[in-house]
Design a protein around this motif. Structure first.
Motif, mmCIF file in Angstrom:
data_model
loop_
_atom_site.group_PDB
_atom_site.id
_atom_site.type_symbol
_atom_site.label_atom_id
_atom_site.label_comp_id
_atom_site.label_asym_id
_atom_site.label_seq_id
_atom_site.Cartn_x
_atom_site.Cartn_y
_atom_site.Cartn_z
ATOM 1 N N ALA A 179 0.893 -1.176 -0.034
ATOM 2 C CA ALA A 179 -0.037 -0.014 -0.035
ATOM 3 C C ALA A 179 0.900 1.303 -0.009
ATOM 4 O O ALA A 179 1.830 1.229 0.317
ATOM 5 C CB ALA A 179 -0.996 0.027 1.248
ATOM 6 N N THR A 180 0.290 2.230 -0.699
ATOM 7 C CA THR A 180 1.082 3.627 -0.494
ATOM 8 C C THR A 180 1.068 4.312 0.681
ATOM 9 O O THR A 180 0.179 4.660 1.122
ATOM 10 C CB THR A 180 0.474 4.392 -1.624
ATOM 11 N N THR A 181 2.177 4.545 1.327
ATOM 12 C CA THR A 181 2.516 5.333 2.225
ATOM 13 C C THR A 181 2.459 6.896 1.937
ATOM 14 O O THR A 181 3.342 7.189 1.178
ATOM 15 C CB THR A 181 3.763 4.913 3.116
ATOM 16 N N HIS A 182 1.653 7.744 2.666
ATOM 17 C CA HIS A 182 1.753 9.100 2.374
ATOM 18 C C HIS A 182 1.307 9.906 3.346
ATOM 19 O O HIS A 182 1.021 9.416 4.580
ATOM 20 C CB HIS A 182 0.793 9.434 0.998
ATOM 21 N N ARG A 183 1.588 11.150 3.360
ATOM 22 C CA ARG A 183 1.458 12.184 4.402
ATOM 23 C C ARG A 183 0.978 13.633 3.718
ATOM 24 O O ARG A 183 1.244 13.766 2.640
ATOM 25 C CB ARG A 183 2.590 12.222 5.129
ATOM 26 N N VAL A 184 0.581 14.536 4.702
ATOM 27 C CA VAL A 184 0.385 15.756 4.245
ATOM 28 C C VAL A 184 0.952 16.802 4.945
ATOM 29 O O VAL A 184 0.844 16.773 6.132
ATOM 30 C CB VAL A 184 -1.161 16.034 4.002
ATOM 31 N N ILE A 185 1.835 17.588 4.405
ATOM 32 C CA ILE A 185 2.441 18.765 5.117
ATOM 33 C C ILE A 185 1.297 19.883 5.147
ATOM 34 O O ILE A 185 0.708 20.392 4.106
ATOM 35 C CB ILE A 185 3.745 19.509 4.086
ATOM 36 N N ALA A 186 1.035 20.459 6.266
ATOM 37 C CA ALA A 186 -0.001 21.401 6.447
ATOM 38 C C ALA A 186 0.521 22.739 5.759
ATOM 39 O O ALA A 186 1.657 23.159 5.509
ATOM 40 C CB ALA A 186 0.025 21.705 7.953
ATOM 41 N N PRO A 187 -0.564 23.329 5.101
ATOM 42 C CA PRO A 187 -0.227 24.623 4.488
ATOM 43 C C PRO A 187 0.188 25.769 5.546
ATOM 44 O O PRO A 187 -0.155 25.869 6.589
ATOM 45 C CB PRO A 187 -1.724 24.924 3.819
ATOM 46 N N THR A 188 0.940 26.775 5.036
ATOM 47 C CA THR A 188 1.397 27.921 6.027
ATOM 48 C C THR A 188 0.955 29.152 5.588
ATOM 49 O O THR A 188 0.702 30.020 6.316
ATOM 50 C CB THR A 188 3.063 27.964 5.843
ATOM 51 N N SER A 189 0.210 29.425 4.343
ATOM 52 C CA SER A 189 -0.104 30.738 3.879
ATOM 53 C C SER A 189 -1.719 30.669 3.510
ATOM 54 O O SER A 189 -2.201 31.831 3.480
ATOM 55 C CB SER A 189 0.571 31.222 2.671
ATOM 56 N N THR A 190 -2.199 29.692 3.336
ATOM 57 C CA THR A 190 -3.833 29.440 2.962
ATOM 58 C C THR A 190 -4.287 28.049 3.289
ATOM 59 O O THR A 190 -3.615 27.336 3.618
ATOM 60 C CB THR A 190 -3.936 29.733 1.456
ATOM 61 N N THR A 191 -5.630 28.117 3.323
ATOM 62 C CA THR A 191 -6.147 26.912 3.517
ATOM 63 C C THR A 191 -6.113 26.028 2.445
ATOM 64 O O THR A 191 -6.156 26.213 1.287
ATOM 65 C CB THR A 191 -7.699 27.094 3.806
ATOM 66 N N ARG A 192 -6.092 24.754 2.711
ATOM 67 C CA ARG A 192 -6.034 23.684 1.725
ATOM 68 C C ARG A 192 -7.310 22.497 1.947
ATOM 69 O O ARG A 192 -7.509 22.381 3.032
ATOM 70 C CB ARG A 192 -4.951 22.663 1.755
ATOM 71 N N TYR A 193 -7.823 22.509 0.739
ATOM 72 C CA TYR A 193 -9.038 21.346 0.903
ATOM 73 C C TYR A 193 -8.524 20.223 -0.149
ATOM 74 O O TYR A 193 -7.941 20.445 -1.172
ATOM 75 C CB TYR A 193 -10.108 21.924 0.066
ATOM 76 N N SER A 194 -9.432 19.077 0.039
ATOM 77 C CA SER A 194 -8.984 17.955 -0.640
ATOM 78 C C SER A 194 -10.190 17.068 -0.480
ATOM 79 O O SER A 194 -10.962 17.269 0.344
ATOM 80 C CB SER A 194 -7.738 17.150 -0.034
#
Length: 346
Positions: A249-264
């Motif tokens: 399985a694909t191991t992944h992570r998300v780096i939090a945004p620093t300048s604006t909101t991120r949506y997914s």
């Protein structure tokens, strides 16, 4: 961490998969992307209009008063659907910097006393009181169910097997998240390293902000930057279990945004939770024999474990339930207190 040039990323064209004149070549690309690299971008699907409509409502949806969001709080549902506030979920032992709404497709009859506990996770969704939200999400769930089922057929064909070869392993409940990552301090992790555990494949739509990183076969974190109109597809623990770990399985992570909101907007294609590792060893042997074996020794040395490969769980549903109880302790304490006590001590 390695940066990624979008020109070098694995991109598969859905139109070419459906076109008989280009299908053969595109199936080769699909096989290499999934089993040689571990993830891919899927472009030119027919759901982009619906995706755009969902992104249009996300700022307003998450800006609703807390009491309106909490009216559909996940803690009210043994199916782990509903609203999760910022800081209420954990991944890899750390608090996630995101808030989200979880939904699922319509499933079987409600859980009854005496049935396996994991069956309680196959329950109805509650929709927030926001204009147009419920019909839009229901439409998207239907569209994605159709798209992902067809994609599963292409995966089988990419292994030179019948298009329906993976159908017996499909579950009845697929899941969807609407996710908001707020601005955070530099270096913050939005969600820690993990493998998706609800099924076969994840189909992620991400906005233009970025932050997704994938663990490569060489054990490096590489950026998976947004490509407009695409889905990032990664292998879940369900397919890893079907292949006996050959296809990890694909191991992944998300780096939090620093300048604006991120949506997914991730969609998780479900697997039959009643399956056992013993059953899979025989039922999927003909599939495993076709899966190309890649050299991912370096990745496995730093990888996160897969619950679905552990023999301590009677079936895949029990493994997934453990994952949910640990990730959402408030839901676990309310609906699965015995399991919460058991798993919180591990």
């Amino acid at each position: 961490m390695a940066m990624a040039d979008t020109a070098s990323l694995p991109i598969v064209d859905y139109r070419r998969l459906r076109d008989t004149s280009t299908k053969k070549d595109e199936l080769k690309k699909l096989q290499h992307a999934l089993f040689g690299i571990g993830f891919l971008y899927l472009i030119n699907t027919e759901v982009t209009d619906t995706v755009k409509q969902i992104y249009d409502i996300l700022p307003g949806l998450f800006a609703m008063p807390s009491e309106k969001k909490e009216a559909v709080a996940m803690v009210k549902s043994p199916a782990f659907v509903g609203y999760t506030k910022l800081g209420a979920e954990t991944t890899a032992g750390a608090t996630d910097m995101r808030e989200q709404f979880d939904f699922g497709t319509v499933t079987k009859d409600a859980w009854k006393e005496g049935e396996p506990m994991w069956r309680r996770m196959e329950g109805p969704s509650e929709y927030p009181d926001y204009p147009g939200c419920e019909p839009l999400i229901r439409r998207y769930l239907g569209q994605m169910t159709d798209l992902t089922n067809e994609f599963l057929g292409f995966v089988g064909e990419s292994l030179e097997l019948p298009s329906d070869v993976l159908n017996p392993f499909l579950g009845t409940m697929h899941r969807l998240k609407l996710v908001k990552y707020p601005r955070s301090s530099p270096g913050s992790i939005g969600v820690g390293p993990h493998k998706d555990s609800s099924g076969l494949f994840t189909f992620l739509s991400q906005d233009s902000v970025g932050g997704l990183q994938v663990l490569s076969k060489s054990g490096e974190w590489i950026d998976a930057p947004p490509i407009e109109g695409s889905f990032v597809i990664n292998v879940q623990q369900g397919l890893e279990a079907i292949t006996g770990g050959v296809c990890s399985a694909t191991t992944h992570r998300v780096i939090a945004p620093t300048s604006t909101t991120r949506y997914s907007i991730p969609f998780f294609q479900g697997i039959d939770p009643s399956l056992t590792l013993t059953e899979l060893k025989s039922a999927a042997a003909h599939i495993v024999s076709k899966v190309p074996v890649s050299d991912d020794t370096k990745k496995r040395a730093v990888d996160v474990p897969s619950e679905y490969l552990s023999p301590v769980y009677p079936c895949l549903g029990d493994a997934y339930l453990r994952n949910r109880v640990v990730s959402h302790p408030d839901v676990g304490q309310k609906w699965y207190p015995d399991l919460y006590l058991k798993y919180s001590k591990q």
